[in-house]
Design a protein around this motif. Structure first.
Motif, PDB file in Angstrom:
ATOM      1  N   SER A   1      10.393   4.908  -4.560  1.00 32.63           N
ATOM      2  CA  SER A   1       9.503   4.001  -3.820  1.00 32.63           C
ATOM      3  C   SER A   1       9.427   2.642  -4.509  1.00 32.63           C
ATOM      4  O   SER A   1       9.349   1.602  -3.841  1.00 32.63           O
ATOM      5  CB  SER A   1       8.101   4.607  -3.684  1.00 32.63           C
TER       6      SER A   1
ATOM      7  N   ALA B   1       8.656   8.839  -6.551  1.00 32.55           N
ATOM      8  CA  ALA B   1       7.830   7.706  -6.968  1.00 32.55           C
ATOM      9  C   ALA B   1       8.702   6.564  -7.487  1.00 32.55           C
ATOM     10  O   ALA B   1       8.443   5.392  -7.196  1.00 32.55           O
ATOM     11  CB  ALA B   1       6.835   8.146  -8.039  1.00 32.55           C
TER      12      ALA B   1
ATOM     13  N   VAL C   1       0.843  -1.204   0.000  1.00 34.30           N
ATOM     14  CA  VAL C   1       0.000   0.000   0.000  1.00 34.30           C
ATOM     15  C   VAL C   1       0.875   1.251   0.000  1.00 34.30           C
ATOM     16  O   VAL C   1       0.573   2.237  -0.683  1.00 34.30           O
ATOM     17  CB  VAL C   1      -0.972  -0.020   1.203  1.00 34.30           C
ATOM     18  N   GLY C   2       1.983   1.216   0.746  1.00 35.61           N
ATOM     19  CA  GLY C   2       2.893   2.363   0.785  1.00 35.61           C
ATOM     20  C   GLY C   2       3.512   2.661  -0.562  1.00 35.61           C
ATOM     21  O   GLY C   2       3.666   3.824  -0.942  1.00 35.61           O
TER      22      GLY C   2
ATOM     23  N   ILE D   1       2.195   2.114  -3.461  1.00 35.61           N
ATOM     24  CA  ILE D   1       1.163   2.734  -4.301  1.00 35.61           C
ATOM     25  C   ILE D   1       0.924   4.181  -3.888  1.00 35.61           C
ATOM     26  O   ILE D   1       0.871   5.087  -4.740  1.00 35.61           O
ATOM     27  CB  ILE D   1      -0.137   1.912  -4.232  1.00 35.61           C
ATOM     28  N   LEU D   2       0.790   4.419  -2.581  1.00 31.69           N
ATOM     29  CA  LEU D   2       0.510   5.784  -2.116  1.00 31.69           C
ATOM     30  C   LEU D   2       1.659   6.731  -2.431  1.00 31.69           C
ATOM     31  O   LEU D   2       1.435   7.850  -2.923  1.00 31.69           O
ATOM     32  CB  LEU D   2       0.224   5.772  -0.616  1.00 31.69           C
ATOM     33  N   VAL D   3       2.876   6.325  -2.141  1.00 37.19           N
ATOM     34  CA  VAL D   3       4.025   7.209  -2.381  1.00 37.19           C
ATOM     35  C   VAL D   3       4.200   7.472  -3.873  1.00 37.19           C
ATOM     36  O   VAL D   3       4.446   8.598  -4.294  1.00 37.19           O
ATOM     37  CB  VAL D   3       5.307   6.593  -1.769  1.00 37.19           C
ATOM     38  N   SER D   4       4.057   6.433  -4.691  1.00 28.47           N
ATOM     39  CA  SER D   4       4.266   6.640  -6.125  1.00 28.47           C
ATOM     40  C   SER D   4       3.168   7.490  -6.748  1.00 28.47           C
ATOM     41  O   SER D   4       3.405   8.177  -7.746  1.00 28.47           O
ATOM     42  CB  SER D   4       4.374   5.301  -6.846  1.00 28.47           C
ATOM     43  N   GLU D   5       1.984   7.486  -6.194  1.00 31.00           N
ATOM     44  CA  GLU D   5       0.903   8.316  -6.742  1.00 31.00           C
ATOM     45  C   GLU D   5       0.962   9.748  -6.230  1.00 31.00           C
ATOM     46  O   GLU D   5       0.629  10.685  -6.957  1.00 31.00           O
ATOM     47  CB  GLU D   5      -0.465   7.714  -6.396  1.00 31.00           C
ATOM     48  N   MET D   6       1.362   9.945  -4.986  1.00 26.79           N
ATOM     49  CA  MET D   6       1.280  11.278  -4.389  1.00 26.79           C
ATOM     50  C   MET D   6       2.564  12.103  -4.522  1.00 26.79           C
ATOM     51  O   MET D   6       2.522  13.317  -4.421  1.00 26.79           O
ATOM     52  CB  MET D   6       0.905  11.158  -2.915  1.00 26.79           C
TER      53      MET D   6
END
Length: 105
Positions: free
Chosen positions: A65, A62, A42-43, A45-50
């Motif tokens: 990550s 991103a 989950v981390g 995905i979140l880091v690469s998107e935000m």
């Protein structure tokens, strides 16, 4: 098929556990590794998107990550697989005949 009642399930909790200390410790460690593997996924995905627009060391955060997260995910997965093979519960002896009589004499 006979369904087990709730009272039967509660009665099973009173039975002593036949697992060794090592197996119980591995169960706790395995749970922690499984939860951390989910958090890593989950981390990533979140880091690469935000954090696509921020850069560190010439690469996007991103990308970092992914560079760090994917090997970490695989390392945790390998640790779980190896731990399962090391602390495998002994298999019960089979109660059925392996080669039943095919033809009566």
């Amino acid at each position: 098929m006979v369904r087990r009642t709730f009272a039967d399930r509660l009665a099973d909790l009173d039975q002593p556990d036949s697992r060794t200390d090592e197996e119980e410790i591995w169960a706790v460690v395995r749970t922690a590794l499984t939860i951390s593997r989910i958090l890593v996924f989950v981390g990533i995905i979140l880091v690469s998107e935000m954090l696509e627009e921020f850069f560190f060391g010439g690469l996007s955060v991103a990308i970092w990550s992914l560079i760090i997260g994917i090997p970490l995910f695989f390392a945790i997965s390998v640790a779980i697989i190896l731990g399962d093979s090391w602390f495998k519960q002994p298999e019960e002896e089979p109660t059925t005949v392996l080669r039943p009589i095919q033809q009566r004499v």
